[in-house]
Design a protein around this motif. Structure first.
Motif, short mmCIF file in Angstrom:
data_model
loop_
_atom_site.label_atom_id
_atom_site.label_comp_id
_atom_site.label_asym_id
_atom_site.label_seq_id
_atom_site.Cartn_x
_atom_site.Cartn_y
_atom_site.Cartn_z
N SER A 311 -32.62 -3.22 -20.36
CA SER A 311 -33.91 -3.73 -20.80
C SER A 311 -34.52 -2.83 -21.87
O SER A 311 -35.11 -3.31 -22.84
N CYS A 312 -34.35 -1.51 -21.71
CA CYS A 312 -34.87 -0.56 -22.71
C CYS A 312 -34.18 -0.78 -24.06
O CYS A 312 -34.82 -0.79 -25.11
N ARG A 313 -32.86 -0.96 -24.02
CA ARG A 313 -32.13 -1.18 -25.27
C ARG A 313 -32.53 -2.50 -25.90
O ARG A 313 -32.60 -2.61 -27.14
N ALA A 314 -32.80 -3.50 -25.07
CA ALA A 314 -33.25 -4.79 -25.60
C ALA A 314 -34.61 -4.66 -26.28
O ALA A 314 -34.86 -5.28 -27.32
N GLN A 315 -35.49 -3.82 -25.71
CA GLN A 315 -36.78 -3.56 -26.34
C GLN A 315 -36.61 -2.95 -27.72
O GLN A 315 -37.31 -3.31 -28.67
N LEU A 316 -35.68 -2.03 -27.82
CA LEU A 316 -35.45 -1.36 -29.10
C LEU A 316 -34.86 -2.32 -30.13
O LEU A 316 -35.24 -2.29 -31.31
N ASP A 317 -33.95 -3.17 -29.69
CA ASP A 317 -33.40 -4.17 -30.60
C ASP A 317 -34.51 -5.10 -31.10
O ASP A 317 -34.57 -5.44 -32.30
N HIS A 318 -35.38 -5.52 -30.19
CA HIS A 318 -36.49 -6.40 -30.57
C HIS A 318 -37.43 -5.70 -31.55
O HIS A 318 -37.93 -6.32 -32.50
N LEU A 319 -37.66 -4.41 -31.34
CA LEU A 319 -38.57 -3.65 -32.21
C LEU A 319 -38.13 -3.69 -33.66
O LEU A 319 -38.95 -3.84 -34.57
N VAL A 320 -36.82 -3.55 -33.89
CA VAL A 320 -36.31 -3.49 -35.27
C VAL A 320 -35.82 -4.85 -35.76
O VAL A 320 -35.30 -4.95 -36.88
N GLY A 321 -35.95 -5.87 -34.92
CA GLY A 321 -35.55 -7.20 -35.35
C GLY A 321 -34.06 -7.37 -35.53
O GLY A 321 -33.61 -8.08 -36.44
N GLY A 322 -33.30 -6.72 -34.67
CA GLY A 322 -31.84 -6.80 -34.78
C GLY A 322 -31.20 -5.78 -33.87
O GLY A 322 -31.50 -5.71 -32.69
N SER A 323 -30.35 -4.93 -34.43
CA SER A 323 -29.67 -3.89 -33.66
C SER A 323 -30.33 -2.54 -33.91
O SER A 323 -30.39 -2.06 -35.05
N TRP A 327 -30.04 0.24 -36.95
CA TRP A 327 -31.21 0.87 -37.59
C TRP A 327 -30.99 2.38 -37.69
O TRP A 327 -31.25 2.99 -38.73
N ILE A 328 -30.53 2.97 -36.60
CA ILE A 328 -30.26 4.42 -36.61
C ILE A 328 -29.19 4.74 -37.64
O ILE A 328 -29.31 5.69 -38.44
N ALA A 329 -28.13 3.93 -37.67
CA ALA A 329 -27.05 4.17 -38.63
C ALA A 329 -27.55 4.05 -40.06
O ALA A 329 -27.20 4.85 -40.93
N ASP A 330 -28.40 3.07 -40.33
CA ASP A 330 -28.91 2.86 -41.69
C ASP A 330 -29.87 3.97 -42.13
O ASP A 330 -29.88 4.35 -43.30
N HIS A 331 -30.67 4.47 -41.20
CA HIS A 331 -31.70 5.45 -41.55
C HIS A 331 -31.26 6.89 -41.37
O HIS A 331 -31.95 7.81 -41.82
N HIS A 332 -30.13 7.09 -40.70
CA HIS A 332 -29.69 8.47 -40.45
C HIS A 332 -28.20 8.65 -40.75
O HIS A 332 -27.52 9.46 -40.10
N SER A 333 -27.70 7.94 -41.72
CA SER A 333 -26.30 8.11 -42.12
C SER A 333 -26.13 9.39 -42.92
O SER A 333 -27.00 9.75 -43.73
N ASP A 334 -25.01 10.06 -42.71
CA ASP A 334 -24.79 11.30 -43.47
C ASP A 334 -24.35 11.02 -44.90
O ASP A 334 -24.18 11.94 -45.69
N ASP A 335 -24.19 9.75 -45.28
CA ASP A 335 -23.85 9.43 -46.67
C ASP A 335 -24.93 9.93 -47.62
O ASP A 335 -24.64 10.47 -48.70
N ALA A 336 -26.20 9.75 -47.24
CA ALA A 336 -27.31 10.20 -48.08
C ALA A 336 -27.30 11.72 -48.21
O ALA A 336 -27.54 12.26 -49.29
N PHE A 337 -27.01 12.40 -47.11
CA PHE A 337 -26.94 13.86 -47.14
C PHE A 337 -25.86 14.32 -48.12
O PHE A 337 -26.08 15.17 -48.98
N ASP A 338 -24.67 13.74 -47.98
CA ASP A 338 -23.56 14.11 -48.86
C ASP A 338 -23.93 13.91 -50.32
O ASP A 338 -23.68 14.77 -51.18
#
Length: 351
Positions: A311-323, A327-338
């Motif tokens: 249920s907690c994970r479903a809340q988080l998915d709903h918060l970002v309107g998807g997965s 969202w974490i992968a898109d906003h915290h990818s190490d590609d930007a760091f590199d």
């Protein structure tokens, strides 16, 4: 251009690899991957697994850039290389990846400010860059502070390391730090998990840096039959494998420069319970539902996470309107760091 990484706390295993999965060791490995042929500073020259270790005295400043993760001693590093080379100016980039506020002594604060004014500095988060900028302006005169070069990017992590989730029979709560220092507030963590444990079955896992693993506080934790206290995982695979079995973590730190371990856990599907503090909000989407302001609030959120994680994970998915994991992968990818680190090295020091 030869990249040389300096982090005095780095340990090399007998088979020649960088030991540990704390943020510092992870970042050293990331630099080695990002800059093929990079070397590490060490007390004696030798070949390791895919890289060389060289003393400062052996560095040729004509074709080298030193990335100093220790920062406070950059002036000493400059002086050593300058003198040993016969007067060639060393090129040094500071890399600030830890909370600046931990510099409690005024000598350290002034040394840090001077170092970050004299040498180009790259920070591991926007908040850390702001702290660097502030201390340089406050602790140095304008003639010196005007020399400073500063850039930043959030660290991020490698999404492809994440393992498929394997839910445990008994919920597992992670202590998401490797230290038991006061700023991590381990006593608060213990108090809250004990209250939740009295209401529902759970296990706690704590993976600690060696000096903290043998402390009295660690021994006190381990006396609880449902709390496992052990060393850091030796391999990246085992680290992410453990995260795939973890249900939730309870963050209690007062401050973090970024929070790489929290991001790695979130990206692995672990439900994160955070204090409602600026460092935590900087990692998360607006409206993140698992932030607490009181011990009672933390207890209730953790109870919810271990009794109904889906249920907690479903809340988080709903918060970002998807997965949320996406969202974490898109906003915290190490590609930007590199990308940002390599751009700054080229800009500040040339090809």
């Amino acid at each position: 251009m030869n990249i040389i990484i300096k982090r005095d706390a780095t340990t090399i295993t007998p088979d020649g690899r960088v030991a540990g999965h704390d943020a510092g060791a992870t970042l050293v490995r990331r630099f080695l991957r990002l800059f093929p042929g990079a070397q590490l500073v060490g007390p004696s020259p030798h070949h390791a697994a895919g890289f060389d270790v060289v003393p400062l005295e052996f560095i040729d400043p004509d074709d080298s850039v030193i990335i100093n993760m220790d920062v406070l001693d950059s002036m000493d590093v400059w002086r050593t290389v300058f003198q040993e080379s016969g007067g060639t100016q060393p090129r040094i980039m500071n890399f600030v990846w830890w909370p600046v506020h931990q510099l409690e002594h005024r000598v350290d604060r002034y040394s840090f400010a001077l170092s970050c004014a004299l040498f180009p500095t790259f920070a591991a988060s926007e908040r850390t860059a702001s702290e660097v900028r502030d201390i340089v302006q406050k602790r140095t005169v304008s003639e010196i502070s005007s020399l400073s070069k500063l850039d930043w990017v959030n660290l991020g992590f490698r999404v492809e390391h994440v393992h498929e989730r394997q839910e445990p029979e008994v919920p597992i709560v992670l202590y998401p730090a490797i230290y038991l220092s006061p700023t991590k507030r381990p006593d608060l963590f213990k108090k809250i998990v004990e209250k939740v444990h009295s209401r529902t079955p759970l296990k706690v896992e704590m993976r600690l840096q060696e000096s903290h693993l043998i402390s009295e506080k660690a021994m006190a934790f381990s006396r609880r039959s449902w709390i496992w206290v052990g060393p850091l995982t030796a391999e990246r695979t085992s680290y992410y494998e453990a995260l795939s079995h973890t249900t939730a973590f309870l963050a209690t730190a007062e401050e973090e420069a970024y929070g790489l371990s929290y991001v790695e856990a979130l990206g692995s599907g672990v439900v994160g319970i955070f204090p409602d503090l600026p460092w935590a909000r900087a990692l998360l989407p607006e409206g993140y539902p698992f932030l607490y302001n009181t011990e009672q609030g933390a207890e209730q959120l953790l109870y919810q996470a271990v009794t109904d994680p889906q249920s907690c994970r479903a809340q988080l998915d709903h918060l970002v309107g998807g997965s949320f994991l996406q969202w974490i992968a898109d906003h915290h990818s190490d590609d930007a760091f590199d990308r940002e680190v390599t751009t700054c090295v080229r800009t500040w020091f040339g090809e």
